[in-house]
Design a protein around this motif. Structure first.
Motif, PDB file in Angstrom:
ATOM      1  N   LEU A  26      35.016 -23.211 -41.210  1.00  0.00           N
ATOM      2  CA  LEU A  26      35.089 -22.013 -41.383  1.00  0.00           C
ATOM      3  C   LEU A  26      33.326 -21.576 -41.093  1.00  0.00           C
ATOM      4  CD1 LEU A  26      35.893 -19.118 -42.043  1.00  0.00           C
ATOM      5  CD2 LEU A  26      35.880 -19.664 -44.494  1.00  0.00           C
ATOM      6  N   GLU A  27      32.620 -22.543 -41.974  1.00  0.00           N
ATOM      7  CA  GLU A  27      31.319 -22.313 -41.985  1.00  0.00           C
ATOM      8  C   GLU A  27      30.575 -22.251 -40.735  1.00  0.00           C
ATOM      9  OE1 GLU A  27      29.544 -21.252 -44.469  1.00  0.00           O
ATOM     10  OE2 GLU A  27      31.099 -21.157 -45.898  1.00  0.00           O
ATOM     11  N   MET A  28      31.183 -23.278 -39.953  1.00  0.00           N
ATOM     12  CA  MET A  28      30.785 -23.241 -38.484  1.00  0.00           C
ATOM     13  C   MET A  28      30.885 -22.140 -37.662  1.00  0.00           C
ATOM     14  SD  MET A  28      28.754 -25.928 -38.712  1.00  0.00           S
ATOM     15  CE  MET A  28      28.227 -25.564 -37.022  1.00  0.00           C
ATOM     16  N   LYS A  29      32.239 -21.455 -37.876  1.00  0.00           N
ATOM     17  CA  LYS A  29      32.626 -20.055 -37.199  1.00  0.00           C
ATOM     18  C   LYS A  29      31.528 -19.132 -37.744  1.00  0.00           C
ATOM     19  CE  LYS A  29      37.503 -20.798 -36.269  1.00  0.00           C
ATOM     20  NZ  LYS A  29      38.781 -20.475 -36.364  1.00  0.00           N
ATOM     21  N   LEU A  30      31.181 -19.043 -38.943  1.00  0.00           N
ATOM     22  CA  LEU A  30      30.280 -17.891 -39.409  1.00  0.00           C
ATOM     23  C   LEU A  30      29.147 -18.274 -38.749  1.00  0.00           C
ATOM     24  CD1 LEU A  30      31.069 -17.915 -42.968  1.00  0.00           C
ATOM     25  CD2 LEU A  30      32.152 -16.485 -41.173  1.00  0.00           C
ATOM     26  N   THR A  31      28.507 -19.732 -38.534  1.00  0.00           N
ATOM     27  CA  THR A  31      27.162 -19.659 -38.087  1.00  0.00           C
ATOM     28  C   THR A  31      27.051 -19.663 -36.545  1.00  0.00           C
ATOM     29  OG1 THR A  31      27.211 -21.476 -39.797  1.00  0.00           O
ATOM     30  CG2 THR A  31      25.390 -21.728 -37.614  1.00  0.00           C
TER      31      THR A  31
ATOM     32  N   VAL B 205      14.846 -18.812 -34.970  1.00  0.00           N
ATOM     33  CA  VAL B 205      14.763 -20.086 -34.094  1.00  0.00           C
ATOM     34  C   VAL B 205      14.810 -21.344 -34.968  1.00  0.00           C
ATOM     35  CG1 VAL B 205      13.584 -21.536 -32.335  1.00  0.00           C
ATOM     36  CG2 VAL B 205      13.860 -18.745 -32.075  1.00  0.00           C
ATOM     37  N   PHE B 206      13.821 -21.481 -36.066  1.00  0.00           N
ATOM     38  CA  PHE B 206      13.616 -22.539 -36.839  1.00  0.00           C
ATOM     39  C   PHE B 206      15.264 -22.835 -37.450  1.00  0.00           C
ATOM     40  CE2 PHE B 206      13.117 -23.889 -41.356  1.00  0.00           C
ATOM     41  CZ  PHE B 206      12.765 -24.939 -41.105  1.00  0.00           C
ATOM     42  N   SER B 207      15.713 -21.717 -38.266  1.00  0.00           N
ATOM     43  CA  SER B 207      17.009 -21.896 -38.819  1.00  0.00           C
ATOM     44  C   SER B 207      18.012 -22.479 -37.970  1.00  0.00           C
ATOM     45  CB  SER B 207      17.437 -20.738 -39.287  1.00  0.00           C
ATOM     46  OG  SER B 207      16.361 -20.106 -40.415  1.00  0.00           O
ATOM     47  N   TYR B 208      18.084 -22.148 -36.733  1.00  0.00           N
ATOM     48  CA  TYR B 208      19.193 -22.499 -35.918  1.00  0.00           C
ATOM     49  C   TYR B 208      18.849 -23.868 -35.236  1.00  0.00           C
ATOM     50  CZ  TYR B 208      21.267 -17.953 -36.573  1.00  0.00           C
ATOM     51  OH  TYR B 208      22.125 -17.028 -37.480  1.00  0.00           O
ATOM     52  N   VAL B 209      17.415 -24.242 -35.070  1.00  0.00           N
ATOM     53  CA  VAL B 209      17.478 -25.571 -34.722  1.00  0.00           C
ATOM     54  C   VAL B 209      17.778 -26.527 -35.749  1.00  0.00           C
ATOM     55  CG1 VAL B 209      15.541 -27.013 -34.211  1.00  0.00           C
ATOM     56  CG2 VAL B 209      15.727 -24.919 -32.991  1.00  0.00           C
ATOM     57  N   LYS B 210      17.381 -26.313 -36.971  1.00  0.00           N
ATOM     58  CA  LYS B 210      17.588 -26.965 -37.855  1.00  0.00           C
ATOM     59  C   LYS B 210      19.274 -27.396 -38.279  1.00  0.00           C
ATOM     60  CE  LYS B 210      15.169 -28.726 -40.607  1.00  0.00           C
ATOM     61  NZ  LYS B 210      14.500 -30.119 -40.508  1.00  0.00           N
TER      62      LYS B 210
ATOM     63  N   MET C 153      19.479 -10.042 -39.396  1.00  0.00           N
ATOM     64  CA  MET C 153      19.545 -11.244 -38.476  1.00  0.00           C
ATOM     65  C   MET C 153      18.730 -12.449 -39.322  1.00  0.00           C
ATOM     66  SD  MET C 153      20.478 -10.220 -35.100  1.00  0.00           S
ATOM     67  CE  MET C 153      19.139  -8.961 -34.807  1.00  0.00           C
ATOM     68  N   THR C 154      17.343 -12.124 -39.641  1.00  0.00           N
ATOM     69  CA  THR C 154      16.630 -13.217 -40.022  1.00  0.00           C
ATOM     70  C   THR C 154      17.150 -13.468 -41.431  1.00  0.00           C
ATOM     71  OG1 THR C 154      14.657 -12.142 -39.109  1.00  0.00           O
ATOM     72  CG2 THR C 154      14.157 -13.950 -40.832  1.00  0.00           C
ATOM     73  N   ALA C 155      17.570 -12.908 -42.321  1.00  0.00           N
ATOM     74  CA  ALA C 155      18.259 -12.906 -43.748  1.00  0.00           C
ATOM     75  C   ALA C 155      19.595 -13.886 -43.213  1.00  0.00           C
ATOM     76  CB  ALA C 155      18.535 -11.950 -44.379  1.00  0.00           C
ATOM     77  N   VAL C 156      20.233 -13.622 -42.566  1.00  0.00           N
ATOM     78  CA  VAL C 156      21.733 -14.367 -42.234  1.00  0.00           C
ATOM     79  C   VAL C 156      21.262 -15.835 -41.562  1.00  0.00           C
ATOM     80  CG1 VAL C 156      23.622 -14.421 -40.743  1.00  0.00           C
ATOM     81  CG2 VAL C 156      22.863 -12.229 -41.734  1.00  0.00           C
ATOM     82  N   SER C 157      20.327 -15.770 -40.912  1.00  0.00           N
ATOM     83  CA  SER C 157      19.997 -17.192 -40.432  1.00  0.00           C
ATOM     84  C   SER C 157      19.439 -17.997 -41.441  1.00  0.00           C
ATOM     85  CB  SER C 157      18.741 -17.097 -39.207  1.00  0.00           C
ATOM     86  OG  SER C 157      17.747 -16.466 -39.652  1.00  0.00           O
TER      87      SER C 157
ATOM     88  N   MET D 146      24.560 -16.850 -34.771  1.00  0.00           N
ATOM     89  CA  MET D 146      23.670 -17.460 -33.635  1.00  0.00           C
ATOM     90  C   MET D 146      23.769 -16.550 -32.334  1.00  0.00           C
ATOM     91  SD  MET D 146      24.228 -21.513 -33.867  1.00  0.00           S
ATOM     92  CE  MET D 146      22.893 -21.817 -32.662  1.00  0.00           C
ATOM     93  N   LEU D 147      24.969 -16.214 -32.044  1.00  0.00           N
ATOM     94  CA  LEU D 147      25.428 -15.426 -30.760  1.00  0.00           C
ATOM     95  C   LEU D 147      24.947 -13.948 -31.038  1.00  0.00           C
ATOM     96  CD1 LEU D 147      28.770 -16.564 -29.863  1.00  0.00           C
ATOM     97  CD2 LEU D 147      26.984 -16.794 -28.593  1.00  0.00           C
ATOM     98  N   ILE D 148      24.850 -13.442 -32.432  1.00  0.00           N
ATOM     99  CA  ILE D 148      24.356 -12.205 -32.706  1.00  0.00           C
ATOM    100  C   ILE D 148      22.890 -12.094 -32.285  1.00  0.00           C
ATOM    101  CG2 ILE D 148      23.703 -10.433 -34.503  1.00  0.00           C
ATOM    102  CD1 ILE D 148      26.904 -11.089 -35.436  1.00  0.00           C
ATOM    103  N   CYS D 149      22.200 -13.219 -32.876  1.00  0.00           N
ATOM    104  CA  CYS D 149      20.670 -13.021 -32.796  1.00  0.00           C
ATOM    105  C   CYS D 149      20.503 -13.465 -31.251  1.00  0.00           C
ATOM    106  CB  CYS D 149      20.535 -14.515 -33.736  1.00  0.00           C
ATOM    107  SG  CYS D 149      20.476 -14.021 -35.425  1.00  0.00           S
ATOM    108  N   ALA D 150      21.041 -14.290 -30.662  1.00  0.00           N
ATOM    109  CA  ALA D 150      20.981 -14.681 -29.274  1.00  0.00           C
ATOM    110  C   ALA D 150      21.035 -13.284 -28.496  1.00  0.00           C
ATOM    111  CB  ALA D 150      21.775 -15.672 -28.619  1.00  0.00           C
ATOM    112  N   GLY D 151      22.066 -12.469 -28.749  1.00  0.00           N
ATOM    113  CA  GLY D 151      22.030 -11.174 -27.812  1.00  0.00           C
ATOM    114  C   GLY D 151      21.090 -10.203 -28.267  1.00  0.00           C
ATOM    115  N   PHE D 152      20.851  -9.878 -29.718  1.00  0.00           N
ATOM    116  CA  PHE D 152      19.832  -9.194 -29.929  1.00  0.00           C
ATOM    117  C   PHE D 152      18.445  -9.589 -29.170  1.00  0.00           C
ATOM    118  CE2 PHE D 152      16.339  -7.548 -32.604  1.00  0.00           C
ATOM    119  CZ  PHE D 152      16.851  -6.223 -32.772  1.00  0.00           C
TER     120      PHE D 152
END
Length: 353
Positions: free
Chosen positions: A249-254, A219-224, A127-131, A258-264
């Motif tokens: 499409l890119e925003m859907k992937l994002t 957190v840094f990645s998604y805030v930016k 998830m870090t790599a994905v972010s 974000m939801l995956i990371c938040a859930g984890f």
């Protein structure tokens, strides 16, 4: 005098005795039989849902494995980690809860602890790599023009090596795996921090490299990303339909990432708090009946991801057999990104592999 000093040192080292050394049978359940049965049924449902959901993700992605984009490859790796936790780890704890004790001994305890930490660490680092991928894709648009499939596979090799290293470190004599206070599950020996400075260094290293640092990057990645999206939404509206579709499409992937990371993180943070308190606070002050709740919540993390894929309708290839397709009339699947350099209306086209 030397005898008194020696006696003082020994008494300070033995000031705290971990729960698994306080009684002859550390694997006997400290919960009621009814509580163990409820926990066993809960984990059975979680395990079935996780196995079916993540198995479905992997099966659908395998049907078009040669067409998966780098971001999709990372998502499939996350499903592999979640499936590994469900298949390799959960049967041990389910059987033990129904048996009202841990029935696999110290060898099984160490294996279970290793497998849980290995796949859990693999999930978080993935998830870090994905972010980071989402951050570079949204905030540094030229990044998408050079990222290829082989870069994703190199990243996977690094992730698995990282998880293997930290999960195996306890076997090198600097840490250990031990039964949970309630007796029917095993985890990292957080209680070593109460016994020695070496134990504190081990626990702090695990917390930093396998929790705090990856979480900070996420957190840094998604805030930016959020800040960038707010400033660029109006700009995208001026471009043609292909650019807008690609942006959507890119925003859907994002959003999915974000939801995956938040859930984890929501699932694991309560367990991390209890673990830190066990390591550096007063572990005996945590009621045993309470300590089992964060553990069960953390084990539910593997269920969320397939549900998120479906709810967001993200058009991941691992969710849909048809894969990612541009909504334009182009016959070939392509991604259009706004060039980060040059004229304001300049575009670059990247052929998908």
């Amino acid at each position: 005098m030397s005898g008194m000093a020696s006696g003082h040192n020994n008494s300070s080292q033995e000031e705290y005795i971990p729960h698994y050394l306080q009684k002859e049978d550390p694997f006997a359940s400290k919960l009621s039989r009814e509580a163990d049965i409820i926990a066993g049924f809960y984990l059975t449902i979680i395990g079935i849902l996780s196995t079916l959901g993540n198995g479905y993700v992997i099966f659908m992605s395998s049907k078009r494995k040669k067409k998966l984009r780098p971001a999709e490859i990372m998502t499939v790796n996350l499903a592999v980690c979640d499936l590994g936790i469900s298949v390799v780890g959960k049967p041990f704890s389910i059987i033990s809860f129904f048996s009202h004790r841990w029935v696999f001994g110290w060898m099984g305890c160490r294996w279970y602890g290793w497998a849980g930490f290995f796949f859990g660490c693999g999930s978080l680092i993935t998830m870090t790599a994905v972010s980071l991928d989402r951050y570079l894709k949204i905030c540094h648009l030229s990044y998408g023009t050079w990222l290829k499939r082989h870069h994703a596979f190199i990243c996977l090799a690094i992730i698995w090596a990282y998880a293997t290293f930290w999960a195996t470190v306890p076997f090198a004599g600097v840490g250990s795996y031990a039964p949970e206070p309630f007796g029917t599950s095993c985890t990292l020996d957080w209680w070593l921090a109460q016994a020695s400075v070496a134990g504190q260094v081990f626990v702090l290293s695990i917390l930093f490299f396998c929790l705090l640092f990856p979480t900070a990057v996420i957190v840094f990645s998604y805030v930016k990303i959020i800040l960038k999206v707010k400033s660029s939404t109006k700009e995208v509206a001026h471009y043609d339909t292909r650019i807008q579709n690609s942006h959507i499409l890119e925003m859907k992937l994002t959003k999915v990432a974000m939801l995956i990371c938040a859930g984890f993180l929501i699932a694991w943070i309560p367990y991390a708090v209890v673990s830190v308190w066990s390591a550096f606070g007063r572990p005996d002050s945590v009621p045993i009946q309470f300590s089992v709740i964060p553990t069960l919540l953390a084990k539910s993390a593997a269920v969320y991801n397939p549900i998120i894929y479906q709810v967001i309708d993200c058009k991941f290839a691992c969710c849909r057999p048809g894969g990612l397709k541009a909504k334009s009339s182009l016959k070939k699947s392509r991604t259009y990104t706004i060039s980060a350099h040059g004229d304001s209306a300049a575009m670059s086209e990247t052929q998908l592999e």
